[in-house]
Design a protein around this motif. Structure first.
Motif, PDB file in Angstrom:
ATOM      1  N   ARG A  14      68.193  48.855  49.951  1.00 27.03           N
ATOM      2  CA  ARG A  14      69.394  49.440  49.060  1.00 27.03           C
ATOM      3  C   ARG A  14      68.980  50.772  48.593  1.00 27.03           C
ATOM      4  N   ALA A  15      69.980  51.633  48.713  1.00 26.60           N
ATOM      5  CA  ALA A  15      69.775  53.130  48.011  1.00 26.60           C
ATOM      6  C   ALA A  15      71.172  53.791  48.007  1.00 26.60           C
ATOM      7  N   ILE A  16      71.303  54.690  46.983  1.00 26.83           N
ATOM      8  CA  ILE A  16      72.348  55.327  46.547  1.00 26.83           C
ATOM      9  C   ILE A  16      72.126  56.964  46.983  1.00 26.83           C
ATOM     10  N   PHE A  58      77.569  57.227  47.817  1.00 25.22           N
ATOM     11  CA  PHE A  58      77.500  56.018  48.711  1.00 25.22           C
ATOM     12  C   PHE A  58      76.476  55.182  48.333  1.00 25.22           C
ATOM     13  N   THR A  59      76.853  53.794  48.448  1.00 26.58           N
ATOM     14  CA  THR A  59      75.546  52.704  48.108  1.00 26.58           C
ATOM     15  C   THR A  59      75.404  52.069  49.625  1.00 26.58           C
ATOM     16  N   VAL A  60      74.308  52.246  50.143  1.00 29.73           N
ATOM     17  CA  VAL A  60      73.726  51.792  51.464  1.00 29.73           C
ATOM     18  C   VAL A  60      72.801  50.566  51.353  1.00 29.73           C
ATOM     19  N   SER A  90      66.366  59.705  50.428  1.00 26.33           N
ATOM     20  CA  SER A  90      67.593  59.852  49.547  1.00 26.33           C
ATOM     21  C   SER A  90      67.411  60.905  48.740  1.00 26.33           C
ATOM     22  N   ASN A  91      66.190  61.186  48.222  1.00 24.14           N
ATOM     23  CA  ASN A  91      65.791  62.343  47.300  1.00 24.14           C
ATOM     24  C   ASN A  91      65.914  63.706  48.044  1.00 24.14           C
ATOM     25  N   ARG A  92      65.591  63.662  49.370  1.00 24.17           N
ATOM     26  CA  ARG A  92      65.445  64.827  49.990  1.00 24.17           C
ATOM     27  C   ARG A  92      66.953  65.228  50.777  1.00 24.17           C
ATOM     28  N   VAL A  97      75.060  56.764  56.394  1.00 24.13           N
ATOM     29  CA  VAL A  97      74.920  55.915  57.472  1.00 24.13           C
ATOM     30  C   VAL A  97      73.504  56.127  58.144  1.00 24.13           C
ATOM     31  N   SER A  98      73.127  57.254  58.267  1.00 23.16           N
ATOM     32  CA  SER A  98      71.861  57.682  59.012  1.00 23.16           C
ATOM     33  C   SER A  98      70.725  57.291  58.101  1.00 23.16           C
ATOM     34  N   LEU A  99      70.883  57.441  56.741  1.00 22.10           N
ATOM     35  CA  LEU A  99      69.766  56.926  55.808  1.00 22.10           C
ATOM     36  C   LEU A  99      69.789  55.501  56.118  1.00 22.10           C
ATOM     37  N   ILE A 100      70.660  54.546  56.021  1.00 17.41           N
ATOM     38  CA  ILE A 100      70.079  53.202  55.768  1.00 17.41           C
ATOM     39  C   ILE A 100      69.724  52.658  57.258  1.00 17.41           C
ATOM     40  N   ARG A 101      70.306  53.454  58.603  1.00 21.41           N
ATOM     41  CA  ARG A 101      69.656  53.089  59.735  1.00 21.41           C
ATOM     42  C   ARG A 101      68.323  53.365  59.837  1.00 21.41           C
TER      43      ARG A 101
END
Length: 506
Positions: free
Chosen positions: A59-61, A72-74, A334-336, A382-386
């Motif tokens: 899980r990330a924000i 966004f919460t993914v 998520s930071n970058r 979406v690309s982050l969680i994929r």
């Protein structure tokens, strides 16, 4: 360390024996620690042979724009059972809840929902992920160290099964701060049960049923970007185990936050205090992330960073996709990820080459910039969680039980009140317009996505088949929700045959 490889050659077979022994056992804190130790040792040896402790869920924000609250919460759900039933359920206010079943011990916790909500239901018993009408998101993720020990004879508090914790939060709170204040009061004892999973026995080539203890922890986030993590773990006093469960809360109040430096935004499947210690290795004294600077060299082929001043070596991306590895990766990405704001560098550049002159290339074109699409933040989320996902039915090595496939992903768009769901066993994602869904929600509704048959000979529901053969359940799916018979909610635990409420809701 490599120079000692020869001396360790005799020890290597014993590593495999130890791993094989652990495979046959239930997954416990001890086995988790042993696997971590083996993983670290093999990394030190540079063997890179076996993927250890490959657990599920990330899980990330991602805060795309702080001014407009484009947040966004993914989340990804990794699980070893390919037949995990999955449905979306929508609940109105005033719904009666009972946390009952095998694990209630005679004192079930009951409550009434104060907010409308939409949740992902797995196994027709767990609210694994969801969002309520106030924009509060709750995610339940696997935690091997989870501990729910309590006095079984105590009548001091009612019991809440762990599979109901996310639903309880969505029903009763509007903000992360309110969740923190509420759960710190510990109004119930948490209980759990075991989940039946079919597993192929490689010796007999037949599927056998085994039971996996359900151990989970909770993360929450809201439309203001606030976030917290709740872990129920074994209590220690003066370094010794007490045999009791302790609630540990990780939360940084807004007034104490240093913008862009908070770390309660990523969660995977390990004790959070250990993951924060890992993350702190990549922070400078002022709190900024130190993913790379002039004193460090990063070599892609070695996946390490070398600090030339302190002669340090840091693992950037150790082999495979374990819990701590995904925590670092999700924190890094998520930071970058760029913010989408008025800064010129965050606009889209275009080149006009209609007057291109082959003899004067540099002087025969012009550039201009435009704003990103209003949905650019969603695309990045979406690309982050994929990026955190594991392929379906990937083969484990030496029957390692911790290599779990990503079965589904969610993206909660707090700014636009939309909830996106993507099943890995389907071709197209779908989404729910929350404002529209909640506007006139007066009864319990659901949308079945993947439901295996309950009995042999029956037919289940397959999202991939619905999308390919019927052209259904693609994109916005508000109109496909159906009323639930008798306005009943799903049970949060298996029901004993001697209870009045036993039976199927389908």
């Amino acid at each position: 360390m490599k120079r000692y490889l020869k001396n360790f050659s005799l020890a290597i077979p014993f590593l495999f024996v130890g791993i094989a022994a652990l495979v046959a056992c239930d997954f416990t804190q001890e086995s988790f620690n042993i696997h971590q130790a083996l993983s670290n040792l093999m990394n030190d040896l540079h063997l890179g042979l076996i993927p250890l402790v490959l657990l599920g869920c990330t899980r990330a924000i991602y805060v795309a724009n702080e001014e407009t609250k484009s947040i966004f919460t993914v989340r990804s759900m990794d699980w070893s059972d390919p037949n995990i039933s999955t449905s979306l359920w929508a609940s109105p206010r005033g719904s009666e809840r009972t946390s009952a079943g095998e694990s209630d011990e005679g004192y079930p916790h009951t409550w009434k929902s104060q907010y409308k909500s939409l949740v992902v239901c797995n196994y027709n018993k767990s609210a694994t992920d969801g969002i309520n009408e106030e924009g509060l998101v709750a995610n339940l993720l696997f935690l091997p160290q989870a501990n729910y020990t309590h006095d079984e004879n105590s009548q001091e508090k009612p019991r809440l099964t762990i599979t109901a914790l996310a639903q309880y939060v969505l029903d009763n709170y509007a903000t992360v701060k309110a969740v923190v204040e509420g759960l710190k009061q510990q109004p119930f004892f948490l209980v759990t049960s075991k989940l039946a999973v079919a597993k192929l026995n490689p010796k007999t080539n037949e599927f056998e049923v085994y039971f996996k203890p359900i151990g989970l922890h909770l993360s929450v986030s809201d439309s203001q970007g606030d976030s917290a993590v709740f872990q129920y773990v074994e209590e220690y006093v003066d370094g010794k185990k007490t045999g009791k469960s302790e609630l540990v809360v990780y939360y940084v109040p807004e007034e104490e936050e240093d913008k862009n430096k908070e770390t309660i935004t990523v969660l995977t499947n390990n004790l959070y205090t250990k993951q924060l210690e890992l993350l702190n290795k990549f922070k400078k004294d002022n709190g900024d992330f130190d993913w790379g600077n002039k004193n460090e060299v990063f070599r892609w082929d070695e996946l390490k960073k070398y600090n030339l001043e302190r002669e340090e070596v840091k693992e950037m991306n150790p082999p495979m996709n374990g819990a701590d590895i995904r925590f670092l990766r999700a924190s890094f990405y998520s930071n970058r990820l760029d913010k989408i704001d008025k800064n010129i560098k965050n606009k889209r550049p275009f080149i006009d080459e209609t007057q291109r002159d082959p003899e004067n290339l540099e002087g025969s074109h012009s550039t201009w910039v435009e704003d990103w699409s209003k949905h650019e933040g969603l695309a990045r989320a979406v690309s982050l969680i994929r990026n955190m996902s594991t392929p379906l039915n990937v083969q484990a090595i030496d029957d390692n039980p911790f290599l779990a496939s990503t079965v589904w992903r969610t993206v909660a768009d707090h700014g636009n009140n939309r909830y996106f769901f993507e099943l890995n066993r389907a071709l197209y994602p779908l989404y729910v317009d929350l404002e529209e869904l909640f506007a006139d929600l007066e009864t319990v509704k659901k949308l079945d996505l993947y439901v295996p048959p309950v009995k042999e000979g029956e037919k289940g529901i397959d999202l991939l088949e619905d999308q390919l053969n019927k052209g259904e359940k693609i994109g916005k799916v508000n109109h496909l929700f159906e009323d639930v018979k008798d306005n009943k909610w799903f049970y949060f635990d298996y029901q004993r045959s001697d209870t009045e409420t036993s039976g199927s809701l389908h």
